[in-house]
Motif scaffolding. Structure first.
Motif, PDB file in Angstrom:
ATOM      1  N   ILE A 125      42.751  57.849  57.842  1.00  0.00           N
ATOM      2  CA  ILE A 125      43.718  57.097  57.275  1.00  0.00           C
ATOM      3  C   ILE A 125      44.193  55.704  57.978  1.00  0.00           C
ATOM      4  O   ILE A 125      44.514  55.971  58.954  1.00  0.00           O
ATOM      5  CB  ILE A 125      45.240  57.824  57.118  1.00  0.00           C
ATOM      6  CG1 ILE A 125      44.898  59.397  56.673  1.00  0.00           C
ATOM      7  CG2 ILE A 125      46.300  57.199  56.736  1.00  0.00           C
ATOM      8  CD1 ILE A 125      44.397  59.254  54.985  1.00  0.00           C
ATOM      9  N   ASN A 126      43.481  54.830  57.555  1.00  0.00           N
ATOM     10  CA  ASN A 126      43.475  53.356  58.176  1.00  0.00           C
ATOM     11  C   ASN A 126      44.216  52.346  57.232  1.00  0.00           C
ATOM     12  O   ASN A 126      44.871  52.803  56.339  1.00  0.00           O
ATOM     13  CB  ASN A 126      41.946  52.910  58.412  1.00  0.00           C
ATOM     14  CG  ASN A 126      40.992  52.829  57.320  1.00  0.00           C
ATOM     15  OD1 ASN A 126      41.672  52.937  56.173  1.00  0.00           O
ATOM     16  ND2 ASN A 126      39.923  53.143  57.552  1.00  0.00           N
ATOM     17  N   ALA A 127      44.076  51.168  57.792  1.00  0.00           N
ATOM     18  CA  ALA A 127      44.793  50.068  57.055  1.00  0.00           C
ATOM     19  C   ALA A 127      44.280  50.192  55.561  1.00  0.00           C
ATOM     20  O   ALA A 127      45.334  49.923  54.673  1.00  0.00           O
ATOM     21  CB  ALA A 127      44.889  48.744  57.464  1.00  0.00           C
ATOM     22  N   GLU A 128      42.935  50.249  55.407  1.00  0.00           N
ATOM     23  CA  GLU A 128      42.703  50.074  53.979  1.00  0.00           C
ATOM     24  C   GLU A 128      43.180  50.961  53.097  1.00  0.00           C
ATOM     25  O   GLU A 128      43.543  51.087  51.763  1.00  0.00           O
ATOM     26  CB  GLU A 128      41.031  50.384  53.852  1.00  0.00           C
ATOM     27  CG  GLU A 128      40.343  50.184  52.568  1.00  0.00           C
ATOM     28  CD  GLU A 128      38.884  50.537  52.758  1.00  0.00           C
ATOM     29  OE1 GLU A 128      38.103  50.607  51.603  1.00  0.00           O
ATOM     30  OE2 GLU A 128      38.315  50.631  54.059  1.00  0.00           O
ATOM     31  N   ARG A 129      43.256  52.374  53.671  1.00  0.00           N
ATOM     32  CA  ARG A 129      43.761  53.697  52.992  1.00  0.00           C
ATOM     33  C   ARG A 129      45.212  53.579  52.744  1.00  0.00           C
ATOM     34  O   ARG A 129      45.625  53.870  51.621  1.00  0.00           O
ATOM     35  CB  ARG A 129      43.187  55.032  53.668  1.00  0.00           C
ATOM     36  CG  ARG A 129      41.995  55.234  53.583  1.00  0.00           C
ATOM     37  CD  ARG A 129      41.442  55.049  52.080  1.00  0.00           C
ATOM     38  NE  ARG A 129      39.893  55.562  52.253  1.00  0.00           N
ATOM     39  CZ  ARG A 129      39.127  55.280  51.177  1.00  0.00           C
ATOM     40  NH1 ARG A 129      39.429  55.017  50.024  1.00  0.00           N
ATOM     41  NH2 ARG A 129      37.724  55.435  51.245  1.00  0.00           N
ATOM     42  N   LEU A 130      45.900  53.096  53.625  1.00  0.00           N
ATOM     43  CA  LEU A 130      47.473  52.863  53.471  1.00  0.00           C
ATOM     44  C   LEU A 130      47.779  51.859  52.601  1.00  0.00           C
ATOM     45  O   LEU A 130      48.782  52.077  51.951  1.00  0.00           O
ATOM     46  CB  LEU A 130      47.982  52.504  55.047  1.00  0.00           C
ATOM     47  CG  LEU A 130      48.037  53.680  55.832  1.00  0.00           C
ATOM     48  CD1 LEU A 130      48.381  53.291  57.345  1.00  0.00           C
ATOM     49  CD2 LEU A 130      48.987  54.920  55.644  1.00  0.00           C
ATOM     50  N   ALA A 131      46.842  50.836  52.166  1.00  0.00           N
ATOM     51  CA  ALA A 131      47.153  49.984  51.440  1.00  0.00           C
ATOM     52  C   ALA A 131      47.019  50.411  50.006  1.00  0.00           C
ATOM     53  O   ALA A 131      47.425  49.784  48.778  1.00  0.00           O
ATOM     54  CB  ALA A 131      46.060  48.444  51.506  1.00  0.00           C
ATOM     55  N   GLU A 132      46.220  51.681  49.839  1.00  0.00           N
ATOM     56  CA  GLU A 132      46.135  52.203  48.530  1.00  0.00           C
ATOM     57  C   GLU A 132      47.519  52.747  48.150  1.00  0.00           C
ATOM     58  O   GLU A 132      47.550  53.600  46.868  1.00  0.00           O
ATOM     59  CB  GLU A 132      45.166  52.984  48.632  1.00  0.00           C
ATOM     60  CG  GLU A 132      43.742  52.616  48.785  1.00  0.00           C
ATOM     61  CD  GLU A 132      42.554  53.347  48.966  1.00  0.00           C
ATOM     62  OE1 GLU A 132      41.394  52.731  48.851  1.00  0.00           O
ATOM     63  OE2 GLU A 132      42.650  54.522  49.195  1.00  0.00           O
ATOM     64  N   MET A 133      48.432  53.170  49.090  1.00  0.00           N
ATOM     65  CA  MET A 133      49.818  53.782  48.567  1.00  0.00           C
ATOM     66  C   MET A 133      50.617  52.964  47.758  1.00  0.00           C
ATOM     67  O   MET A 133      50.529  51.937  47.926  1.00  0.00           O
ATOM     68  CB  MET A 133      50.430  54.278  49.794  1.00  0.00           C
ATOM     69  CG  MET A 133      49.608  55.546  50.820  1.00  0.00           C
ATOM     70  SD  MET A 133      50.611  56.115  52.173  1.00  0.00           S
ATOM     71  CE  MET A 133      52.106  57.021  51.244  1.00  0.00           C
ATOM     72  N   ALA A 140      48.147  50.864  62.335  1.00  0.00           N
ATOM     73  CA  ALA A 140      48.136  50.491  60.819  1.00  0.00           C
ATOM     74  C   ALA A 140      49.096  51.169  60.419  1.00  0.00           C
ATOM     75  O   ALA A 140      49.828  50.343  59.371  1.00  0.00           O
ATOM     76  CB  ALA A 140      46.844  50.846  60.260  1.00  0.00           C
ATOM     77  N   LEU A 141      49.453  52.129  60.500  1.00  0.00           N
ATOM     78  CA  LEU A 141      50.853  52.894  59.810  1.00  0.00           C
ATOM     79  C   LEU A 141      52.129  52.144  60.087  1.00  0.00           C
ATOM     80  O   LEU A 141      52.977  51.861  59.431  1.00  0.00           O
ATOM     81  CB  LEU A 141      50.889  54.506  60.237  1.00  0.00           C
ATOM     82  CG  LEU A 141      52.099  55.003  59.834  1.00  0.00           C
ATOM     83  CD1 LEU A 141      52.052  55.244  58.253  1.00  0.00           C
ATOM     84  CD2 LEU A 141      52.326  56.287  60.239  1.00  0.00           C
ATOM     85  N   ALA A 142      52.168  51.666  61.542  1.00  0.00           N
ATOM     86  CA  ALA A 142      53.435  51.109  61.849  1.00  0.00           C
ATOM     87  C   ALA A 142      53.407  49.669  61.373  1.00  0.00           C
ATOM     88  O   ALA A 142      54.635  49.329  60.886  1.00  0.00           O
ATOM     89  CB  ALA A 142      53.495  50.701  63.435  1.00  0.00           C
ATOM     90  N   HIS A 143      52.476  49.156  61.064  1.00  0.00           N
ATOM     91  CA  HIS A 143      52.419  47.773  60.362  1.00  0.00           C
ATOM     92  C   HIS A 143      52.746  47.853  58.917  1.00  0.00           C
ATOM     93  O   HIS A 143      53.549  47.132  58.433  1.00  0.00           O
ATOM     94  CB  HIS A 143      50.906  47.225  60.348  1.00  0.00           C
ATOM     95  CG  HIS A 143      50.790  45.844  59.725  1.00  0.00           C
ATOM     96  ND1 HIS A 143      51.226  44.678  60.374  1.00  0.00           N
ATOM     97  CD2 HIS A 143      50.264  45.417  58.606  1.00  0.00           C
ATOM     98  CE1 HIS A 143      50.711  43.688  59.819  1.00  0.00           C
ATOM     99  NE2 HIS A 143      50.430  44.052  58.605  1.00  0.00           N
TER     100      HIS A 143
END
Length: 314
Positions: free
Chosen positions: A215-223, A242-245
């Motif tokens: 679960i990285n920046a790319e995956r979190l952007a899919e939420m 990345a989650l904090a960002h």
């Protein structure tokens, strides 16, 4: 047979171990130090370690002919042990699957509800004496009933979460799993991208090199912007920065965490956010569960001492 138990365990477990072995029990609740790790392999026939006791490849390289022949890990996760290096050194590894399933699933639902209904934020408001009474638009959160739950990892724990969410809250279940899985209830196997697009996303994969920063920046952007992210797996499954960002920039609605990438240290930004629920790794923190885990570890040790097949070899 000399046994080292690296942390205090429930009384029933300690009594069972003392009946079977010559036990040395550390009283510290902190992980083994670098020297402790090496000494444990040199000075004991077996070790009962747990999370944070970092048996890396370097530790085994420094003790190439260990006296210890078994690490009976207390916990289902064993990514703190380099299993390949252990095997190369002649050390077997066991864990405690099954005993942790329901308790960990319960914590996932706890985090979902706390985060969705802003329970942590609300309790802080009350304790600070700032609550001025009920009104119709006070602290409006997410109604989870009927929402979509995306489960990343449909193993024992993922299935237990799915059962609770589907039968308890009528949630629609989507899931991503690296191998075929039969969840035992209505659920759709989807891509990781689609699972991340659910209303609530729960990470329930094993730890280890293959899932680090899954679960990285790319995956979190899919939420979706109103989505909630929950982690009850291992801390390093998530790129915490990345989650904090994404939380800081309002790209998702909130997060609930029971595990951390650099545990017990937590990304400073997460500590300041009202829409983040933070628990101190409570996944299996019930006496009967921890006792069952310990008894399973002792059963592995007893089988090893008797030269029998290990019940829970990894």
């Amino acid at each position: 047979m000399k046994l080292l138990i690296t942390r205090p365990l429930p009384d029933a477990v300690m009594q069972a171990a003392h009946r079977q072995f010559d036990v040395t029990a550390r009283q510290s609740t902190l992980p083994l130090t670098a020297e402790d790790l090496r000494a444990s392999l040199r000075d004991f026939d077996a070790v009962l370690p747990t999370l944070g006791d970092l048996y890396s490849a370097q530790v085994f390289a420094d003790v190439p002919k260990p006296r210890a022949s078994l690490l009976a890990n207390f916990g289902v996760g064993f990514n703190h042990i380099d299993v390949a290096a252990a095997r190369a050194a002649g050390v077997q590894v066991t864990n405690t699957p099954g005993a942790v399933t329901d308790a960990t699933a319960d914590i996932a639902l706890t985090l979902i509800l706390m985060t969705a209904r802003r329970a942590g934020e609300g309790e802080r408001l009350v304790r600070a004496g700032k609550w001025q009474g009920w009104h119709p638009t006070q602290m409006l959160g997410l109604h989870v009933s009927g929402k979509t739950l995306g489960i990343i990892g449909m193993g024992r724990i993922g299935k237990a979460i799915a059962r609770r969410a589907h039968h308890g809250f009528g949630m629609e279940i989507t899931y991503y799993n690296r191998s075929p899985a039969e969840p035992g209830l209505p659920a759709r196997a989807v891509s990781l991208t689609e699972a991340m697009a659910a209303d609530v996303v729960v990470a329930a994969v094993p730890g280890g090199a293959s899932t680090r920063h899954l679960i990285n920046a790319e995956r979190l952007a899919e939420m979706k912007p109103g989505g909630l992210f929950i982690n009850i797996s291992r801390g390093d499954v998530v790129d915490e920065a990345a989650l904090a960002h994404v939380l800081q920039h309002g790209r998702i609605a909130g997060a609930g965490l029971d595990v951390y990438e650099h545990e017990p240290h937590i990304h400073p930004a997460l500590l300041t956010m009202e829409n983040v629920t933070l628990l101190p790794h409570l996944g299996t923190a019930a006496l009967e569960v921890r006792t069952a885990m310990g008894m399973m570890a002792v059963e592995n040790l007893v089988a090893h001492a008797a030269g029998l097949p290990l019940p829970n070899a990894v």
